[in-house]
Structure formats: structure tokens, C-alpha cells
Design an enzyme around this catalytic site. Structure first.
Site, PDB file in Angstrom:
ATOM      1  N   CYS A 113       0.813  -1.226   0.000  1.00 46.64           N
ATOM      2  CA  CYS A 113       0.000   0.000   0.000  1.00 46.64           C
ATOM      3  C   CYS A 113       0.846   1.277   0.000  1.00 46.64           C
ATOM      4  CB  CYS A 113      -0.937   0.002   1.203  1.00 46.64           C
ATOM      5  SG  CYS A 113      -1.986  -1.438   1.243  1.00 46.64           S
ATOM      6  N   HIS A 254      -3.684   6.975   3.539  1.00 47.22           N
ATOM      7  CA  HIS A 254      -4.030   5.699   2.907  1.00 47.22           C
ATOM      8  C   HIS A 254      -5.446   5.310   3.319  1.00 47.22           C
ATOM      9  CE1 HIS A 254      -4.038   1.722   1.436  1.00 47.22           C
ATOM     10  NE2 HIS A 254      -3.825   1.121   2.588  1.00 47.22           N
ATOM     11  N   ASN A 284     -10.206  -0.505   0.170  1.00 51.92           N
ATOM     12  CA  ASN A 284      -8.743  -0.388   0.159  1.00 51.92           C
ATOM     13  C   ASN A 284      -8.224  -0.811  -1.213  1.00 51.92           C
ATOM     14  OD1 ASN A 284      -5.988  -0.624   0.533  1.00 51.92           O
ATOM     15  ND2 ASN A 284      -6.118  -1.785   2.440  1.00 51.92           N
TER      16      ASN A 284
END
Ligand code: UT7
Length: 330
Positions: A113, A254, A284
Site C-alpha cells: 500500500c 491511505h 482499500n
């Protein structure tokens, strides 16, 4: 010479997968998912749509918005954990081909990520050294290809999509990437892992029967380290650059879990108005999460030339990274 983020673009697939859709395939509920994650929907790529297909569409938008021609691009870097092919060719090579960029260096970076902020730091170094002038960065993911849709602890979290940016050389400090901090600690590698299909567990019928090709996560443990690390990272980068949190125009964390974002935002005292939230509609999207959120903010008119953005990300590895950027686009 400074590196400037000149433009941003994104792409999301058409298919929407809602919490109600998950209620039909695993033992979960809309109430649990919204309460624990803030996620309501995610986008899912079509079966024949690849990570590079999505990356190329985001890249074309970013190039168009930069006012450059594709032939001006002299480096292509893609961050992804769901490449079109496990080993080769790289997804960056495939994106270059789909965009029509020929004969320039292209490679992928694996930092889960945190990937997009990692490649931002690489682009900054290439530009500041004078080696490159216009770099295409892509964060693209087809995470639906890595998700076990019988594991309720992970499948409800992830979505597909892509974001891209153009980083160009500039002499104007007021439109520059100020700083990027990126780091990692491999001692946490087992907490968020795709165990199979690599040299540890090569592809085999046995490996697939054990479902080792899918993402495994110790969610609660990841959660705690994520909140701690994301907070510390922001404190560090602001302190190093002698910038106060109230000077930040847009905080772009994030997008993994609304509770993580809210815990970090509250500790750092960023208002809701200054924070970008896309986790509710996209889930996500790993390396695509930050550029997709930036692109949404841009399209909503929340990002103007000279605005100070603070990016903050965390992911498998563990990896983490933050960046302070004055937006150089129009
Ligand atoms: O992008 C990289 C970074 N990733 C992250 O930062 C993700 C971090 N982790 C998380 O976002 C959260 O830990 C999750 C959303 C994954 C899980 O939330 P949690 O509050 O940490 O729940 P938990 O894992 O502690 O599980 C609590 C309960 C368990 O049941 P029992 O053992 O208490 O009976 C789980 O089995 O919730 C259960 N559970 C679910 N229940 C309904 C887990 N997933 C689900 C589900 N629906 N989808």
C-alpha cells in the site's frame, strides 16, 4: 532543479460491489462492515480487465491533464501488488505499451500500500539529479484477483482501481515536492502476506488447495501498528521540514479503514474538511489508494496550484511513507 507533481488522474472499473453483495457470499452484515471499516462499496474489475488496462487509462488522463505529449515521458514506474504477471513482463512495461510510450525505462516497485509514495521518492531523486525530466507514476491494482472471497476478514476490505501522476522538473520551489520519507520493517512480514506463488511456495495444486495464493492478514495487529506508524510518520515529516500541521491544506491518508483514518486524524488534529476520504466508496485499493484519493480531491476542486498536500501511507512489509507536496498542476 525541483520535482513537481504536475497532474493527477484515476480510473475506476464500472462494477460496484456493495456490502449487501457480501452479505450473500460470507457471514457478514452491512452494519458490521460500516461500523468496523467505514466501507460501503468497492469497484471490481471485469474478468478480462487487467491491472495494466486500468493503469493505462489513469495514465492517459494524467498525461492529458499535464499538457505534455506521451513522447515527453522519459521514465515509467508502476507500484502494484497485483501485477498482470507474477515475474515478467513488468506492469510498467505493459502500461507503457498501452499508452504508446516507446523506448524509455519502465519498471515496477513492490511496496504494497505504500507503493505510490515509494515511487514518488524515486521520481523525486531522478528529477533532482537531472537524469529525467517527465516521469509517469502509476499505482494500479486488481486486488480482486488476490482476494479469498470465502474469508470474511479480508474480502470485504479490498477494491480495484488505478491512479497516475506526472512528475516534472521545475525551477519553481513553490510547486515542488518538498520531502518524501519512506521506510520499512520486515519483522512484521507475516502479519500481512500473500504466501503463495513465490519461491517459498511455488505454484502447485497443494499450494492452491491451501489457498496460499490469497491475501492473509492479522487485521487487528495490523490495525494497531498502522495507527501508531501513520501518526508518527506525519509528526516526523512535519518536524523535519519545520512545517506546522495548520499549514497543510489537504491531508491524504491511505484509505484502508475509516477508523484508522479517524484515529490518525484526531491525534494529528486535522479537520474533516482538510482530510480526503474515499474508503467508503472504493475500499482499500492498496498502491492505487493515494493517487485515487488525490485525483478525487482534484476533480472535486479541492486541490489548487500551490496547495500543500500531506500524504501518509502504510502497508504490507511492513512499509510506510509520507510526503509533503506543493501541487504544481492547474
Ligand atoms: O492496507 C494495509 C493496511 N491494512 C489495514 O490497515 C487493515 C487493518 N485492519 C482492519 O482494518 C481491521 O482489523 C479489520 C476491519 C480487518 C477487522 O476489524 P477488527 O475490529 O480488528 O475485528 P477483529 O479482526 O478483531 O474481529 C472481531 C470479530 C471476530 O469475531 P470474534 O472472534 O470476536 O467472534 C471476527 O471473526 O469480528 C469478526 N469478523 C467479522 N464479522 C462480520 C471479522 N470479519 C468480519 C466480517 N463480518 N466481515
Amino acid at each position: 532543479m525541483y520535482a513537481s507533481l504536475k497532474s493527477i488522474g484515476s480510473y475506476v472499473p464500472e462494477k460496484v460491489m456493495s456490502n449487501a453483495d457480501f452479505e450473500k457470499i460470507v457471514d457478514t452484515s452491512d452494519e458490521w462492515i460500516v461500523q468496523r471499516t467505514g466501507i460501503k462499496n468497492r469497484r471490481i474489475a471485469a474478468p478480462n480487465q487487467t491491472t495494466s488496462d486500468m493503469g493505462a487509462l489513469a495514465a492517459k488522463k494524467a498525461i492529458e491533464r499535464s499538457g505534455l505529449d506521451k513522447d515527453d515521458i522519459d521514465l515509467v514506474i508502476c507500484a502494484t501488488l497485483s501485477p498482470d504477471h507474477l515475474c515478467m513482463p513488468s506492469t510498467a512495461c505493459l502500461i507503457s505499451d498501452k499508452v504508446g510510450i516507446r523506448d524509455v525505462m519502465a519498471f515496477d516497485v513492490s511496496a504494497a500500500c505504500s507503493g505510490f509514495v515509494y515511487i514518488l521518492s524515486i521520481a523525486k531523486a531522478f528529477i533532482e539529479s537531472g537524469a529525467k525530466k517527465n516521469i509517469l507514476l502509476v499505482g494500479a491494482e486488481k486486488i480482486s484477483s488476490l482476494v479469498d472471497y470465502t474469508d470474511r476478514g479480508t474480502c470485504i476490505l479490498f477494491g480495484d482501481g488505478a491512479g497516475a501522476a506526472i512528475i516534472s522538473a521545475t525551477e519553481d520551489k513553490n510547486e515542488a515536492i518538498i520531502d518524501v520519507h519512506a521506510s520499512a520493517d520486515g519483522k512484521y512480514s507475516d502479519l500481512l502476506i500473500t504466501p503463495g506463488c513465490g519461491s517459498t511456495y511455488p505454484c502447485s495444486a497443494d499450494m492452491m488447495e491451501k489457498k496460499l495464493q490469497y491475501i492473509k492478514m492479522a487485521g487487528n495487529e495490523v490495525f494497531k501498528v498502522a495507527v501508531r506508524t501513520l501518526t508518527r510518520d506525519v509528526v516526523d515529516i512535519l518536524k523535519t521540514n519545520e512545517i506546522k500541521s495548520e499549514d497543510v491544506d489537504l491531508f491524504i491518508p491511505h484509505q484502508a479503514n475509516l477508523r484508522i483514518i479517524e484515529a490518525v486524524r484526531n491525534k494529528l488534529k486535522f479537520s474533516k474538511e482538510k482530510t480526503v476520504f474515499t474508503v467508503g466508496k472504493y475500499g482499500n485499493t492498496s498502491a492505487a489508494s493515494i493517487p485515487m484519493a488525490m485525483s478525487d480531491a482534484y476533480e472535486e476542486g479541492r486541490l489548487k496550484k500551490g496547495d500543500l498536500m500531506l500524504l501518509d501511507t502504510f502497508g504490507g512489509g511492513f512499509t510506510w511513507a509520507s510526503a509533503l507536496i506543493r501541487f504544481g498542476g492547474n
